[in-house]
Design a protein around this motif. Structure first.
Motif, PDB file in Angstrom:
ATOM      1  N   GLY A   1      82.259  53.055  47.304  1.00 52.17           N
ATOM      2  CA  GLY A   1      80.963  52.433  47.018  1.00 52.17           C
ATOM      3  C   GLY A   1      80.366  51.773  48.255  1.00 52.17           C
ATOM      4  O   GLY A   1      79.155  51.848  48.488  1.00 52.17           O
TER       5      GLY A   1
ATOM      6  N   MET B   1      78.891  54.325  50.576  1.00 52.62           N
ATOM      7  CA  MET B   1      77.604  54.806  50.075  1.00 52.62           C
ATOM      8  C   MET B   1      76.471  53.855  50.458  1.00 52.62           C
ATOM      9  O   MET B   1      75.396  54.278  50.893  1.00 52.62           O
ATOM     10  CB  MET B   1      77.650  54.981  48.561  1.00 52.62           C
ATOM     11  CG  MET B   1      76.416  55.640  47.976  1.00 52.62           C
ATOM     12  SD  MET B   1      76.543  55.829  46.179  1.00 52.62           S
ATOM     13  CE  MET B   1      77.990  56.881  46.049  1.00 52.62           C
ATOM     14  N   THR B   2      76.716  52.561  50.306  1.00 54.70           N
ATOM     15  CA  THR B   2      75.666  51.601  50.648  1.00 54.70           C
ATOM     16  C   THR B   2      75.457  51.508  52.155  1.00 54.70           C
ATOM     17  O   THR B   2      74.326  51.333  52.622  1.00 54.70           O
ATOM     18  CB  THR B   2      76.005  50.203  50.085  1.00 54.70           C
ATOM     19  OG1 THR B   2      77.301  49.811  50.531  1.00 54.70           O
ATOM     20  CG2 THR B   2      75.989  50.217  48.583  1.00 54.70           C
TER      21      THR B   2
ATOM     22  N   ALA C   1      74.464  53.795  44.227  1.00 55.45           N
ATOM     23  CA  ALA C   1      75.170  52.673  44.836  1.00 55.45           C
ATOM     24  C   ALA C   1      75.275  51.498  43.860  1.00 55.45           C
ATOM     25  O   ALA C   1      76.302  50.822  43.797  1.00 55.45           O
ATOM     26  CB  ALA C   1      74.446  52.241  46.111  1.00 55.45           C
TER      27      ALA C   1
END
Length: 576
Positions: A26, A29-30, A188
């Motif tokens: 995660g 992704m951000t 996200a």
């Protein structure tokens, strides 16, 4: 130890490792979301400003994003320490999505810049909280490989961004440079909501939020960037406006220091600057920000205007830099996790960046493209060796309860460098370009309805050879000397890093000034942090004179604890 107990511990270790990987996915992704937005406009920008008739406002599309994210970095870092990072992290993602919607539907440069500013307000949280969250779940000794991958994400975005920007511009519309953040942002958000489970933050005795510090820091940052953006281009350096901005910057900075020394929970504690390693890495980070963003922001424009590459091709020409950054970032991170040694990576990397900038300053319209690619690869190698390691050094210097503030402060000064670098390079570039075009091409129309402000790469390629050569030469001569100006300050930063103190990387996560123990190994999950004492696992040799039940006192006053599980210098502390 019984077989059942060994199996239970192994199962627990596998579970913790799986949870870390889900959280890390995660965060990656951000990070990709935020870093893509710093680079995706580089190839699309010439077309965007040409269509919206705003070449004179070109640098603001990039500068406003960096400025907004810079102002919010310390706020996100401190609020994450005080209130917990998950909710604030999700709020930053939401704000980023809103900014993408506003900018994506912009019909003029004003609304595009506003949308980019809102994006920056969220983007600051994405960057610093991703780095701080890793410190919540992975000890410093093992964090190198994760930080290296995060550096690799930036390397990927440095090429994927320009490629996507070029493809969107040529095949669909440049507006997808912003619209694509909507589905990515929602993904996200979902990853953060379902997978991000962090240690609870003690809010029973929540201190007063440092609002005055936030406002003064925002004022000083804004005035500084406006000074570097307008000085020498829009307004003369000795004009009343620029001199007033300089005065506001200095006054706000002095007041900020005074307020932080008295605040209950300062947004950027002055005690951070008592640590020599923090000062050295922060100085180096600021200089690297100047060089990196100053170069990356305008290299694709150079490639399009000077070499004749289209938007997509100019993105592809950035691949060598991505390759160099990707390999050295991941490789250096893995090496640090395996050996615990890290000092010479940022030193060597910064010297390499200086050499690459010197080579970039020699570029001209006749230089073969493959040579330019080699210069870019060298720049990527240098950035990859040091960029993420500097953050790791900062995080290893402070306990987890301060890691958000420390990480944000370090990132803040790097972003200040990015703001200054982008603004100064852009200001010098636009000023030099205007002067050269006026000198070499007095009839600035030259087939462009909006004059020089409406030059796009496609339009320049269609101009008569005599006119096109003049414009190409002006773009080259306006930009390349700026790279040479940055070489001395980068060399100075490398010399500063030579004096870093290489302290052993922590093998467990420190909370509230406590130092736990963890086996000296680069594999396996971190220990679960609790208020109780964690005894060392069997295997490594215990340091002489240190008992398993000794817990160091918090180091709030900056002094060494009376008892230490592992001395920062590697030696056991004597009993008081």
């Amino acid at each position: 130890m019984t077989t059942t107990k060994v199996q239970a511990e192994r199962t627990e270790a596998q579970k913790q490792h799986r949870n870390i990987l889900l959280v890390f996915a995660g965060l990656v992704m951000t990070m990709l979301l935020a870093s893509l937005d710093q680079t995706i406009f580089s190839t699309a920008l010439p077309t965007i400003v040409g269509e919206l008739h705003g070449v004179d406002l070109m640098l603001w599309v990039i500068t406003i994003y960096i400025l907004a994210s810079t102002i919010t970095l310390p706020i996100y870092g401190k609020m994450g320490d005080l209130l917990g990072r998950k909710g604030i992290f999700m709020g930053a993602i939401t704000l980023f999505i809103i900014g993408s919607i506003v900018g994506g539907f912009a019909q003029d440069m004003t609304w595009l810049i506003i949308g980019r500013g809102v994006q920056g307000l969220g983007g600051g949280g994405l960057m610093v909280l991703s780095q701080a969250i890793i410190a919540d779940v992975v000890p410093a000794r093992e964090r190198g490989k994760y930080m290296g991958i995060m550096g690799g994400v930036f390397a990927l975005s440095s090429v994927a961004g320009p490629l996507l920007g070029g493809w969107f511009t040529e095949e669909v519309t440049w507006r997808w440079c912003l619209w694509m953040n909507i589905p990515l942002g929602l993904m996200a958000l979902a990853a953060a909501f379902f997978f991000l489970h962090l240690p609870e933050t003690d809010t029973a005795h929540r201190p007063r939020i440092d609002v005055a510090g936030m406002l003064l820091l925002a004022l000083a940052s804004t005035a500084l960037v406006l000074t570097t953006t307008w000085g020498g281009s829009t307004y003369a350096w000795d004009s009343a406006i620029v001199l007033s901005l300089i005065a506001v910057t200095l006054v706000a900075a002095v007041l900020f220091v005074l307020v932080e020394n008295r605040a209950e929970a300062p947004i950027m504690s002055m005690k951070l600057f008592r640590e020599p390693n923090f000062i050295k890495t922060t100085v180096a980070g600021l200089v690297i920000g100047v060089a990196m963003f100053g170069a990356l922001a305008y290299l694709p424009t150079f490639l399009q205007m000077v070499t004749g590459a289209n938007a997509t091709q100019s993105g592809l020409l950035m691949i060598p830099m991505m390759g160099g950054l990707l390999v050295t970032s991941i490789g250096s991170g893995a090496f640090v996790s395996k050996t615990g040694r890290y000092k010479w990576f940022p030193v060597v990397g910064t010297f390499v960046v200086a050499g690459a900038l010197a080579l970039l300053s020699t570029m001209n319209a006749e230089l073969p493209v493959w040579i330019i690619c080699c210069y870019l690869a060298l720049l990527g190698i240098g950035l990859g060796l040091g960029m993420q390691i500097l953050v790791l050094i900062v995080q290893n210097t402070f306990p987890n309860s301060q890691v958000g503030m420390a990480t944000a402060a370090n990132n803040y000064f790097r972003q200040i460098g990015a703001s200054i670098g982008t603004a100064v390079v852009g200001s010098l570039f636009v000023t030099n370009l205007g002067n050269l075009l006026a000198e070499r091409l007095p009839s600035t129309g030259a087939g462009a309805p909006g004059g020089a402000n409406s030059f796009t790469p496609d339009l320049v390629r269609e101009l008569p050879d005599a006119v096109r050569h003049v414009i190409v030469g002006a773009y080259s001569d306006a930009l390349t000397p700026v790279f040479l100006y940055m070489v001395p300050i980068v060399i100075a930063a490398a010399i500063v890093l030579v004096f870093l103190t290489e302290k052993p990387l922590a093998t467990s996560i420190e909370r509230d000034g406590r130092q736990g123990q963890h086996p000296e190994t680069s594999s396996g999950p971190p220990l679960k942090e609790t208020r109780s004492v964690v005894a060392p696992a069997p295997g490594p040799r215990r340091r002489a004179g240190v008992k398993a039940d000794e817990v160091p006192r918090p180091m709030a006053d900056g002094h060494e604890p009376r008892h230490r599980a592992a001395s920062p210098e590697g030696d056991p502390a004597p009993d008081a």
